[in-house]
Write an enzyme that holds these catalytic residues in place. Sequence first.
Site, mmCIF file in Angstrom:
data_model
loop_
_atom_site.group_PDB
_atom_site.id
_atom_site.type_symbol
_atom_site.label_atom_id
_atom_site.label_comp_id
_atom_site.label_asym_id
_atom_site.label_seq_id
_atom_site.Cartn_x
_atom_site.Cartn_y
_atom_site.Cartn_z
ATOM 1 N N GLY A 166 0.830 -1.192 0.000
ATOM 2 C CA GLY A 166 0.000 0.000 0.000
ATOM 3 C C GLY A 166 0.869 1.248 0.000
ATOM 4 N N ASP A 190 -1.037 -7.264 -5.977
ATOM 5 C CA ASP A 190 -2.404 -7.469 -5.505
ATOM 6 C C ASP A 190 -2.322 -8.350 -4.270
ATOM 7 O OD1 ASP A 190 -5.016 -8.203 -4.996
ATOM 8 O OD2 ASP A 190 -5.427 -8.978 -7.004
ATOM 9 N N VAL A 191 -2.616 -7.792 -3.099
ATOM 10 C CA VAL A 191 -2.426 -8.534 -1.855
ATOM 11 C C VAL A 191 -3.407 -9.683 -1.696
ATOM 12 C CG1 VAL A 191 -1.436 -6.570 -0.625
ATOM 13 C CG2 VAL A 191 -3.909 -6.955 -0.529
ATOM 14 N N SER A 229 -7.067 0.532 12.526
ATOM 15 C CA SER A 229 -7.756 1.820 12.433
ATOM 16 C C SER A 229 -8.482 2.023 13.750
ATOM 17 C CB SER A 229 -8.762 1.804 11.271
ATOM 18 O OG SER A 229 -9.675 2.881 11.371
ATOM 19 N N TYR A 234 -15.492 -2.748 7.353
ATOM 20 C CA TYR A 234 -14.193 -2.149 7.654
ATOM 21 C C TYR A 234 -13.813 -2.376 9.119
ATOM 22 C CZ TYR A 234 -10.487 1.410 7.354
ATOM 23 O OH TYR A 234 -9.282 2.080 7.362
ATOM 24 N N ALA A 286 -12.893 -6.021 9.640
ATOM 25 C CA ALA A 286 -11.588 -6.320 9.050
ATOM 26 C C ALA A 286 -10.458 -5.772 9.907
ATOM 27 C CB ALA A 286 -11.510 -5.743 7.640
ATOM 28 N N LYS A 287 -10.612 -4.559 10.397
ATOM 29 C CA LYS A 287 -9.539 -3.944 11.192
ATOM 30 C C LYS A 287 -9.434 -4.574 12.571
ATOM 31 C CE LYS A 287 -7.963 -1.067 8.125
ATOM 32 N NZ LYS A 287 -6.613 -1.271 7.563
#
Length: 253
Positions: free
Chosen positions: A19, A68-69, A147, A159, A162-163
């Site tokens: 990133g 691409d991760v 985050s 989100y 995921a975080k």
Amino acid sequence: MAAEVKSTEFSGQVALIVGGAGGLGRESARLLASRGSHVVIADINESALLATAGDLADAGSVSTAVLDVTDTGAVESAVQSVVADHGRLDILVTSQGFPQDGRLTDMTDEQWHNVVNVCLTGTFNCIRAAARPMIKQEYGRIITFASRAWHGNPGQANYSAAKAGVVGLTRSVAKELGRYSITANAIAPGLIDTESLRQLPTYDSIAERAVKANSIRRLGLPEDVAAMVGYLASPAAGFLTGEVVHVSGGRFS
């Protein structure tokens, strides 16, 4: 006026910043390169990656990799290439990710999977690949980006989940790899004044609310986050692992 003398704190080390074309990744790359590390910046956006490499040309030694991760094979190949080209991998920073907001009952499968695949599965892919050479050399610094949203945000079920997963993953990695002198820590930024944030039509209102909610009455800067990357990547942080560091101006939830 005398030329600025660059630090050599990370001289001889190799860092991979995933990133790396984004604001936080770019500033982290700038800091590590300016302190002597060779930095490989990886990103799926090739044009942004090349622009970032140009921007960092004066910072130090920098190279690029389109990545691409979510592609496990591509991640494995990228890490193997770093080690083949430079002999080692000392620092991994996973700064990739994006939100696709929506209310829970309106959120689509695509929105869920897009965010989780990049933010969480992509982080797992990168850590797993990087751990192998780090274990062999018995040294490493793994720095993930969570985050403030890992505490939970309305409209960000994907989100936030995921975080939060990144936090759990990082803590598990810290426990598993500490015996090899590998640390793993997560940074949880608050609202950071990046180019992508400024492009939002609601930037002014978002920024105003965030400043009011912060103990330190300003938005965060990419340099604030990069400074923490620099510390966590350093030998001085060798006894710090499994932690979540909030760079959020005092706003935690």
